[in-house]
Scaffold this active site. Structure first.
Site: not given
Ligand code: SF4
Length: 308
Positions: A15, A44, A77, A129, A167, A225, A227, A269
């Site tokens: 990202c 991560h 983070h 975070e 996030t 990680s 996400n 990541s």
């Molecule tokens: Fe930002 Fe984390 Fe979203 Fe990537 S995943 S855009 S680092 S908040």
């Protein structure tokens, strides 16, 4: 193996926040030479960390591992104000690679705390975070990670209560938690725009689309990680078997028995070269490679002034 199609989710992988964080570290080493210190994993992913270590970057957990006056980078983070103060005390030259979307949540926390709100932060216990955000207003923030915790939640003033979120959460689960919070605290206020970042939302949406087309979904990413883990969960929620693999060596061929279409995505990541290796593995075994594009991402974040 009978896999006929490998369908790649798009968007996937890095990202804008991760691109910026990795660029900050690489440019810092180029500009000032090694060692450059980074607090925590910059993002991560162990592959990213290893390749930066090879360039002379030193990763530390605590600031007392950094010699006074050295150059220190904060990870994507974010960190709490106490870490910033500790860095100042050690006269460290700080570069901030915190994702601007995390910084936005920190700002919201500070603003709400200044107005004496009780803040409910939805997040995962122990995630960097969340630790950083809570540090902005420790007396005002209560963290919850599941709906079950809402029943027993107490706030100072139920007329002045707001929520914030990490996030990288599941969009659907978070929505459910916010609805439950609203039932418990009708005056609940929330951020004007969702705090779950665009990259997390887009990657989850891409997995939902992928789930309509494939038999299993592989997610390239790291165990820690958030996400990436959410992408596996998202696929499973749609009834599709899914596994997190750190790289091509993580593929278990027993998963592929009786499977004709495999979906592939990667966490925010995970470097694209890891995805390329998985693609090559399937292509070498006769799978046709396709892309499933659900949206285009054009978000870019500018570098800190010292590196522009
Ligand atoms: Fe930002 Fe984390 Fe979203 Fe990537 S995943 S855009 S680092 S908040």
């Amino acid at each position: 193996m009978k896999v006929e199609r490998l369908v790649l989710a798009s968007p996937r992988g890095f990202c804008a926040g991760v691109v910026r964080a990795v660029n900050v570290v690489e440019l810092a080493v180029e500009k000032w030479g090694s060692p450059v210190y980074v607090r925590g994993e910059i993002v991560h992913n162990p592959h990213v960390v290893r390749s930066l270590q090879e360039k002379g970057v030193v990763f530390v957990d605590e600031l007392d591992q950094v010699p006074e006056g050295s150059r220190l980078i904060f990870s994507a983070h974010g960190v709490s104000p106490t870490v910033r103060q500790a860095a100042e005390k050690r006269k460290l030259k700080v570069l901030d690679a915190t994702c601007p979307l995390v910084t936005k949540v920190h700002r919201e926390a500070k603003k709400l705390a200044a107005k004496d709100y009780s803040i409910i932060l939805i997040g995962h216990e122990g995630h960097e975070e969340v630790i950083g955000t809570m540090g902005e207003a420790p007396e005002h923030i209560e963290m919850i990670s599941s709906k079950d915790e809402i029943v027993s939640l107490e706030v100072e003033n139920s007329e002045k209560v707001a929520y914030l979120t990490q996030t990288t959460l599941s969009v659907a689960d978070t929505r459910e938690m916010i609805d439950a919070l609203k039932k418990r605290f009708p005056a609940l206020e929330g951020p004007s725009a969702e705090d779950i970042c665009y990259a997390t939302q887009n990657r989850q949406e891409a997995v939902r689309a992928l789930a309509e087309q494939v038999d299993i979904i592989l997610v390239v990413g790291a165990e820690n990680s958030s996400n990436s883990q959410r992408l596996v969960e998202e696929a499973r929620k749609h009834g599709i078997p899914s596994w997190l693999i750190s790289d091509v060596y993580g593929i278990d061929t027993t998963w592929l028995e009786e499977v004709s279409a495999v979906g592939l995505t990667s966490g925010a990541s995970a470097p694209e070269r890891l995805v390329d290796e998985v693609v090559t593995w399937f292509a070498d075994r006769g799978a046709k490679v396709e892309q499933l594009v659900t949206c285009e991402e054009k978000v870019r974040f500018s570098l800190p002034p010292e590196l522009r």
